[in-house]
Write a protein that holds these residues in place. Structure first.
Motif, PDB file in Angstrom:
ATOM      1  N   TYR A  96     -71.621  29.737  -7.986  1.00  0.00           N
ATOM      2  CA  TYR A  96     -70.208  28.488  -8.126  1.00  0.00           C
ATOM      3  C   TYR A  96     -69.025  28.652  -9.062  1.00  0.00           C
TER       4      TYR A  96
ATOM      5  N   ASN B 211     -76.986  25.134 -10.908  1.00  0.00           N
ATOM      6  CA  ASN B 211     -78.113  24.183  -9.312  1.00  0.00           C
ATOM      7  C   ASN B 211     -79.308  23.991 -10.948  1.00  0.00           C
TER       8      ASN B 211
ATOM      9  N   TYR C 222     -82.923  26.821 -11.133  1.00  0.00           N
ATOM     10  CA  TYR C 222     -83.173  27.335  -9.391  1.00  0.00           C
ATOM     11  C   TYR C 222     -84.014  28.191  -8.780  1.00  0.00           C
TER      12      TYR C 222
ATOM     13  N   ALA D  69     -80.786  18.851   1.782  1.00  0.00           N
ATOM     14  CA  ALA D  69     -82.423  19.767   1.061  1.00  0.00           C
ATOM     15  C   ALA D  69     -81.184  20.783   0.619  1.00  0.00           C
ATOM     16  N   GLN D  70     -81.513  22.044   1.712  1.00  0.00           N
ATOM     17  CA  GLN D  70     -81.023  23.294   1.193  1.00  0.00           C
ATOM     18  C   GLN D  70     -79.238  23.107   1.270  1.00  0.00           C
ATOM     19  N   GLY D  71     -78.574  23.754  -0.439  1.00  0.00           N
ATOM     20  CA  GLY D  71     -77.607  23.397  -0.106  1.00  0.00           C
ATOM     21  C   GLY D  71     -76.259  24.881   0.683  1.00  0.00           C
TER      22      GLY D  71
ATOM     23  N   ILE E  45     -86.675  24.575  -1.294  1.00  0.00           N
ATOM     24  CA  ILE E  45     -85.376  24.437  -0.758  1.00  0.00           C
ATOM     25  C   ILE E  45     -85.387  24.626   0.678  1.00  0.00           C
ATOM     26  N   ARG E  46     -86.870  25.684   0.714  1.00  0.00           N
ATOM     27  CA  ARG E  46     -86.731  25.979   2.924  1.00  0.00           C
ATOM     28  C   ARG E  46     -87.373  25.466   3.548  1.00  0.00           C
TER      29      ARG E  46
ATOM     30  N   TYR F  86     -74.137  19.844  -5.715  1.00  0.00           N
ATOM     31  CA  TYR F  86     -75.052  19.073  -5.948  1.00  0.00           C
ATOM     32  C   TYR F  86     -75.601  18.025  -6.958  1.00  0.00           C
TER      33      TYR F  86
ATOM     34  N   LYS G  98     -71.115  30.212  -1.507  1.00  0.00           N
ATOM     35  CA  LYS G  98     -70.200  28.843  -1.898  1.00  0.00           C
ATOM     36  C   LYS G  98     -68.861  29.042  -1.590  1.00  0.00           C
TER      37      LYS G  98
ATOM     38  N   ARG H  28     -83.352  16.084  -5.699  1.00  0.00           N
ATOM     39  CA  ARG H  28     -82.380  16.309  -5.185  1.00  0.00           C
ATOM     40  C   ARG H  28     -80.982  16.422  -4.632  1.00  0.00           C
TER      41      ARG H  28
HETATM   42  N1  GLN Z   1     -78.719  28.271  -3.427  1.00  0.00           N
HETATM   43  C1  GLN Z   1     -78.638  26.722  -2.202  1.00  0.00           C
HETATM   44  C2  GLN Z   1     -79.992  25.749  -2.306  1.00  0.00           C
HETATM   45  O1  GLN Z   1     -80.023  25.814  -4.046  1.00  0.00           O
HETATM   46  C3  GLN Z   1     -79.541  27.460  -1.231  1.00  0.00           C
HETATM   47  C4  GLN Z   1     -81.340  27.847  -1.400  1.00  0.00           C
HETATM   48  C5  GLN Z   1     -82.177  29.572  -0.541  1.00  0.00           C
HETATM   49  O2  GLN Z   1     -82.547  28.407   0.681  1.00  0.00           O
HETATM   50  N2  GLN Z   1     -81.222  30.326  -0.273  1.00  0.00           N
HETATM   51  O3  GLN Z   1     -80.161  24.777  -2.064  1.00  0.00           O
END
Ligand code: GLN
Length: 412
Positions: A227, A196, A129, A40-42, A24-25, A343, A258, A389
């Motif tokens: 969430y 997620n 997740y 991408a990143q939430g 994700i990062r 998402y 969130k 996603r």
């Molecule tokens: N929870 C967020 C996601 O799923 C951020 C993830 C994160 O980088 N900590 O995108």
């Protein structure tokens, strides 16, 4: 992936070999590199509420700049207890049952480190997740995955079926709990609801089934409820700790990120019975000492917002969901409509790519949109190889720009 020489291997922990960096990062880094719209990143790309930001500024100005009590500022713990009473009817003792951590991320790993022994198994629904796998490994446990299956009806109808739910097989779940040998036994289940990446909100019936297994096999429930206020189509969030028989075996994890759009503040918490809380507090103390003190004060203000704030939050996210999904469907994605969280998981079969990673690389470079490859939510990459996603916690302008770029995408 970086190659590791024998000498480096000698220096490194075996544990880190069993998981990769966060995908994700990594996708956020790629979005920045290619000037892509980051779905991408939430994290929200819009402002947090002025009132909350002011509370943080005032706390710093008033010199709340030294360590808070290691397990959390009293004002925030009292606010957390009040919220759990008001929203879920759960009575929590803020002196003995709450640990404030650096985000729910720390709360989750501190909890697992506090409860797991080598050889313990932790049941996790997948897609999951991405943190839960490495969290389990770092705490010496082994994740045991149980499948959530996408709603088939909505897939064949081209998505958009609000009734279509991700489901799991009761027998498969029971077998995961039953898997006890001399070396392995099931210590906990990690449950994330609203979920997620799927957007599933576990129903009371499903939670009761999980409850019955936890009680029968003497297993803990670690529930990530970050969430909880982001719900659509009349779905209801039910905390596991609220069910009969679960209060004494549930660790409830939550945070500011969130609900108040402050993902960079890193303030989260774990709520558990006193003996478990004590163990989590010990781990937390030596991991981080404490969460940022002024932001905890601002958190207490955030948790005192009226119910209308949360209704508004969910309404705005519903609008964003209903903004992005039609654009994705028009481009050829099959969307699994989320009932909570922010998402949308999609099926990418229409584009004819060998896998999700190739597709995500194409999308970020050529189309200018970053998403998360589906395989990062599964143990076996092939299970997510036709899924990606998207996060829709973004300004309408950002979603408009994504929709515009999606028009360039061609189907097979
Ligand atoms: N929870 C967020 C996601 O799923 C951020 C993830 C994160 O980088 N900590 O995108």
């Amino acid at each position: 992936m970086t190659l590791v020489s024998p000498q480096h291997k000698h220096f490194l922990s075996d544990k880190v070999e069993h998981f990769t960096e966060s995908v994700i990062r990594e996708m956020t880094r790629q979005a920045m590199q290619h000037g892509a719209v980051n779905l991408a990143q939430g994290f929200p790309d819009f402002s947090a509420l002025a009132e909350i930001k002011r509370a943080a500024q005032e706390a710093i100005a008033a010199d709340v700049n030294q360590y808070a009590i290691t397990w959390g500022a009293k004002s925030l713990r009292v606010a957390i207890a009040r919220q759990m009473r008001e929203w879920q009817g759960i009575d929590v003792d803020p002196e003995k049952e709450i640990v404030v951590c650096c985000g729910s991320t720390e709360a989750m790993i501190a909890t697992l480190l506090a409860v797991c022994n080598k050889g313990d198994e932790v049941v996790v629904f997948e897609p999951f997740y991405e943190n839960y796998g490495p969290d389990a490994i770092l705490s010496g446990a082994k994740p045991r995955f149980v499948s959530l299956r996408p709603p088939q009806a909505s897939k064949s109808e081209g998505g958009g079926e609000p009734g279509g739910e991700w489901t799991f097989d009761e027998q498969e779940l029971r077998e995961a709990f039953q898997h006890q040998t001399a070396q392995h036994h099931t210590k906990a289940i990690i449950l994330n609801t609203p979920n997620n990446p799927t957007g599933k909100v576990f129903s009371r019936k499903e939670l009761e089934l999980i409850r019955d297994l936890c009680v029968e096999y003497n297993v803990l429930a670690i529930t990530d409820e970050i969430y909880e206020h982001i719900l659509y189509d009349g779905s209801e969030h039910i905390s596991m700790a609220r069910l009969d028989g679960m209060r004494e075996r549930t660790i409830t994890i939550n945070g500011l990120s969130k609900s108040y759009s402050v993902t960079g503040w890193r303030v989260g918490w774990a709520v558990a019975p006193p003996a478990i809380t004590n163990a989590i507090r010990k781990v937390h103390d030596f991991l981080t000492v404490g969460a940022p003190a002024p932001l905890q004060e601002a958190g207490a203000v955030a948790l005192s917002l009226p119910a209308s704030y949360y209704r508004e939050l969910a309404d705005r996210y519903r609008e964003r969901r209903d903004h992005l999904i039609p654009a994705l469907e028009k481009a050829g994605f099959v969307c699994y409509r989320p009932r909570g969280a922010y998402y949308v998981m999609t099926d990418i079969s229409a584009f004819g790519f060998a896998n999700d990673v190739e597709f995500a690389a194409y999308l970020v470079k050529e189309i200018g949109i970053a998403c998360v490859p589906g395989s990062s939510f599964y143990k076996h990459p092939k299970d997510g190889s036709q899924q990606v996603r998207f996060a829709f916690c973004k300004k309408p302008e950002t979603l408009d720009e994504a929709a515009r770029r999606l028009e360039k995408l061609v189907r097979k």
